[in-house]
Design a protein around this motif. Structure first.
Motif, PDB file in Angstrom:
ATOM      1  N   ALA A 118       0.835  -1.196   0.000  1.00 30.53           N
ATOM      2  CA  ALA A 118       0.000   0.000   0.000  1.00 30.53           C
ATOM      3  C   ALA A 118       0.869   1.244   0.000  1.00 30.53           C
ATOM      4  CB  ALA A 118      -0.918   0.015   1.217  1.00 30.53           C
ATOM      5  N   ILE A 119       0.378   2.272  -0.660  1.00 29.11           N
ATOM      6  CA  ILE A 119       1.017   3.579  -0.561  1.00 29.11           C
ATOM      7  C   ILE A 119      -0.028   4.595  -0.123  1.00 29.11           C
ATOM      8  CG2 ILE A 119       2.748   3.094  -2.335  1.00 29.11           C
ATOM      9  CD1 ILE A 119       1.131   4.937  -4.218  1.00 29.11           C
ATOM     10  N   ILE A 120       0.428   5.612   0.581  1.00 27.21           N
ATOM     11  CA  ILE A 120      -0.423   6.688   1.050  1.00 27.21           C
ATOM     12  C   ILE A 120       0.070   7.968   0.395  1.00 27.21           C
ATOM     13  CG2 ILE A 120      -1.452   7.791   3.068  1.00 27.21           C
ATOM     14  CD1 ILE A 120      -1.720   4.759   3.187  1.00 27.21           C
ATOM     15  N   ILE A 121      -0.839   8.749  -0.166  1.00 25.12           N
ATOM     16  CA  ILE A 121      -0.485  10.043  -0.743  1.00 25.12           C
ATOM     17  C   ILE A 121      -0.884  11.118   0.258  1.00 25.12           C
ATOM     18  CG2 ILE A 121      -0.704  11.594  -2.706  1.00 25.12           C
ATOM     19  CD1 ILE A 121       0.424   8.825  -3.407  1.00 25.12           C
TER      20      ILE A 121
ATOM     21  N   GLN B 173       2.459   9.943 -12.276  1.00 21.22           N
ATOM     22  CA  GLN B 173       3.295  10.012 -11.083  1.00 21.22           C
ATOM     23  C   GLN B 173       2.865   9.043  -9.988  1.00 21.22           C
ATOM     24  OE1 GLN B 173       2.820  14.227 -10.233  1.00 21.22           O
ATOM     25  NE2 GLN B 173       4.792  14.719 -11.180  1.00 21.22           N
ATOM     26  N   LEU B 174       1.764   8.338 -10.210  1.00 20.47           N
ATOM     27  CA  LEU B 174       1.279   7.404  -9.193  1.00 20.47           C
ATOM     28  C   LEU B 174       2.199   6.185  -9.111  1.00 20.47           C
ATOM     29  CD1 LEU B 174      -2.611   7.149  -9.479  1.00 20.47           C
ATOM     30  CD2 LEU B 174      -1.284   7.885  -7.497  1.00 20.47           C
TER      31      LEU B 174
ATOM     32  N   MET C 121      -5.411  13.271 -10.213  1.00 19.71           N
ATOM     33  CA  MET C 121      -4.422  12.191 -10.174  1.00 19.71           C
ATOM     34  C   MET C 121      -4.910  10.899 -10.816  1.00 19.71           C
ATOM     35  SD  MET C 121      -2.566  12.462  -6.434  1.00 19.71           S
ATOM     36  CE  MET C 121      -4.001  12.916  -5.466  1.00 19.71           C
ATOM     37  N   ALA C 122      -6.197  10.606 -10.670  1.00 20.69           N
ATOM     38  CA  ALA C 122      -6.677   9.292 -11.086  1.00 20.69           C
ATOM     39  C   ALA C 122      -8.000   9.341 -11.831  1.00 20.69           C
ATOM     40  CB  ALA C 122      -6.828   8.403  -9.847  1.00 20.69           C
TER      41      ALA C 122
ATOM     42  N   ALA D 234       6.120  15.109  -4.889  1.00 28.47           N
ATOM     43  CA  ALA D 234       4.727  15.386  -5.235  1.00 28.47           C
ATOM     44  C   ALA D 234       4.169  14.292  -6.135  1.00 28.47           C
ATOM     45  CB  ALA D 234       4.620  16.739  -5.926  1.00 28.47           C
ATOM     46  N   VAL D 235       2.918  13.947  -5.898  1.00 29.68           N
ATOM     47  CA  VAL D 235       2.185  13.040  -6.780  1.00 29.68           C
ATOM     48  C   VAL D 235       0.942  13.810  -7.213  1.00 29.68           C
ATOM     49  CG1 VAL D 235       0.999  10.839  -6.994  1.00 29.68           C
ATOM     50  CG2 VAL D 235       3.040  11.021  -5.542  1.00 29.68           C
ATOM     51  N   ALA D 236       0.947  14.314  -8.431  1.00 26.20           N
ATOM     52  CA  ALA D 236      -0.123  15.215  -8.865  1.00 26.20           C
ATOM     53  C   ALA D 236      -0.791  14.807 -10.166  1.00 26.20           C
ATOM     54  CB  ALA D 236       0.437  16.634  -9.000  1.00 26.20           C
ATOM     55  N   SER D 237      -0.333  13.715 -10.799  1.00 23.47           N
ATOM     56  CA  SER D 237      -0.900  13.308 -12.078  1.00 23.47           C
ATOM     57  C   SER D 237      -0.847  11.790 -12.182  1.00 23.47           C
ATOM     58  CB  SER D 237      -0.120  13.948 -13.234  1.00 23.47           C
ATOM     59  OG  SER D 237       1.234  13.538 -13.202  1.00 23.47           O
TER      60      SER D 237
END
Length: 475
Positions: free
Chosen positions: A4-7, A244-245, A263-264, A238-241
């Protein structure tokens, strides 16, 4: 690839990360800023040595949160400070109202409204540990304590305006207005009594404490505990698009619907994306931090002993202020929240000096400078206050949004918290955390139970992800 990842490494993101890693998942947290924190960072905003909380300041919800209280955060530097009086509310030409830790002391202080206050609050005090997990949860047809929840709901679902009809004195009415106004909604709206009840009960159960050294101590302790369990936090990323996920079995967004669409959006069903686009954001805030040469010279001694002071005068004045804001107007006499942490925490300011943390509500996206209306409200109840100011720093809604992208238009609650967006936000689903037909989840305050530093949005989102995992749907 992590499980799992958390943004986003605010309180909810870290709560989700901790809960997942406690269940033996590999978890990585991504944070665009150089440090964790979200709404809990503490910085020298005015002058060197003056430590101001950028957003959240006083934490009855963190102190009472079922999940946060299950964590050994004291082992990682978190120390709570309890002011002598949780909250005071000054009035013109008469004694201030106050909530004391003691219910008996509060009822005595409220005089002929004391028994009415006791009847509203007392039934829930001894049962608070049983009731709070149901309150800080999404809508359920089967709450853990249905009769207790029903009894609370009969009071909480009332409007704040309807609730205060039980009180006859300006002191009691104003005191409840200050509590209810934390919901940032007009007082004629359904369920605006709820936040007032929760905060009032909190004063008598856990108090209105704040962390020594600043609110950042909460998330620093959470991050340290998470890393002690083997978790990874990557800051400055940064994860903004969509491109970038990072790849992961489950992705939990500690963001609002707007950022999730960015982002999604291409991976969401058209129906779900449409619901996110319809999600409503609430009023914003204008924030003012001050460095002071001495403590605020309140006229009423109770205010000099309180960690939090609510300003705005009578119930009617505060109701008018909140209605103005909701209608897109800037009130001349706004409801103002003041925190004075340096009274009880000498690490916040140099010897002999003090800090003042204050904000008022404004229309979403407002760029108006509300410094003078805030200062006028403080001076109204503390003559000579302006002479104590030696430094100042202000943030309008644009600056708040730039500081934290979750504060859309200055909305610090992750979306309007009216009855239509209270229990099933953001998309009206029984599982508000899981994004249908994806391995995505929302763990921010845009999900139940909404705004506040309690970590319960993250906890429930992690629970949702764990259920999918046990069904074999994540890995």
């Amino acid at each position: 690839m992590p499980d799992a990842i958390i943004i986003g490494a605010g309180p909810n993101g870290l709560a989700a990360a901790i809960h997942l890693i406690q269940h033996d998942l590999s978890v990585t947290v991504y944070e665009k800023e150089a440090s964790v924190g979200g709404g809990t960072r503490t910085r020298e905003l005015t002058l060197p040595g003056f430590r101001h909380d950028v957003c959240s300041a006083i934490h009855p919800m963190a102190r009472s949160s079922p999940f946060l209280q299950s964590l050994p955060l004291g082992d990682y530097g978190l120390e709570w400070i309890q002011p002598e009086i949780p909250v005071a509310h000054p009035l013109d030409g008469q004694p201030a109202g106050a909530l004391y830790r003691s219910l008996d002391e509060t009822t005595d202080h409220l005089g002929k409204d004391g028994e009415s206050y006791r009847r509203a609050i007392a039934p829930f005090l001894d049962a608070w540990d049983n009731l709070l997990p149901d309150i800080l949860a999404p809508f359920s047809l089967r709450p853990r304590h249905p009769l207790l929840m029903a009894r609370f709901g009969l009071q909480a679902l009332r409007s704040a305006g309807g609730f205060v009809r039980r009180f006859k004195t300006p002191k009691a009415r104003a005191l409840f207005a200050g509590l209810a106004a934390h919901g940032i909604l007009p007082f004629d709206k359904t369920a605006t009594a709820a936040i007032g009840l929760v905060l009032g009960i909190g004063a008598h159960t856990v108090g209105w404490p704040y962390p020594k050294g600043g609110s950042h101590s909460i998330t620093k302790a959470m991050a340290a505990y998470f890393e002690s369990l083997g978790g990874s936090i990557i800051t400055g990323t940064a994860v903004a698009s969509p491109d970038q996920l990072p790849a992961a079995g489950a992705v939990l967004f500690n963001t609002t619907p707007k950022q999730i669409l960015d982002m999604a959006g291409e991976k969401l069903s058209p129906d779900y994306a449409r619901k996110l686009r319809r999600f409503e954001y609430g009023c914003g805030v204008f924030k003012l931090d001050l460095a002071l040469s001495e403590a605020i010279p309140w006229t009423d001694e109770r205010c000099r002993k309180a960690g939090t002071v609510h300003l705005g005068g009578t119930f009617e004045e505060i109701a008018a202020s909140e209605d103005d804001t909701a209608q897109g107007r800037h009130p001349e006499r706004p409801y103002v929240l003041v925190a004075q942490q340096s009274l009880f925490d000498d690490s916040r300011a140099p010897d002999g000096n003090h800090t003042c943390w204050a904000y008022c509500h404004v229309p979403n996206g407002s760029t108006k400078d509300m410094s003078e209306p805030i200062l006028n409200q403080i001076e109204r109840f503390a003559p000579g206050f302006r002479d104590c100011i030696i430094g100042r720093h202000s943030m309008n809604t644009v600056a708040m949004h730039a500081y934290n992208p979750n504060y859309i238009g200055g909305d610090i609650n992750g979306g309007k918290q009216d009855i239509t967006q209270l229990f099933t936000r953001p998309a009206g689903l029984f599982d508000p955390y899981h994004i249908p037909d994806t391995h995505f989840y929302i763990c921010s305050s845009s999900t139940p139970p909404g705004g506040g530093v309690h970590g319960m949005c993250g906890y429930h989102a992690a629970e949702s992800a764990l259920k999918q995992l046990s069904a074999g749907s994540i890995k």
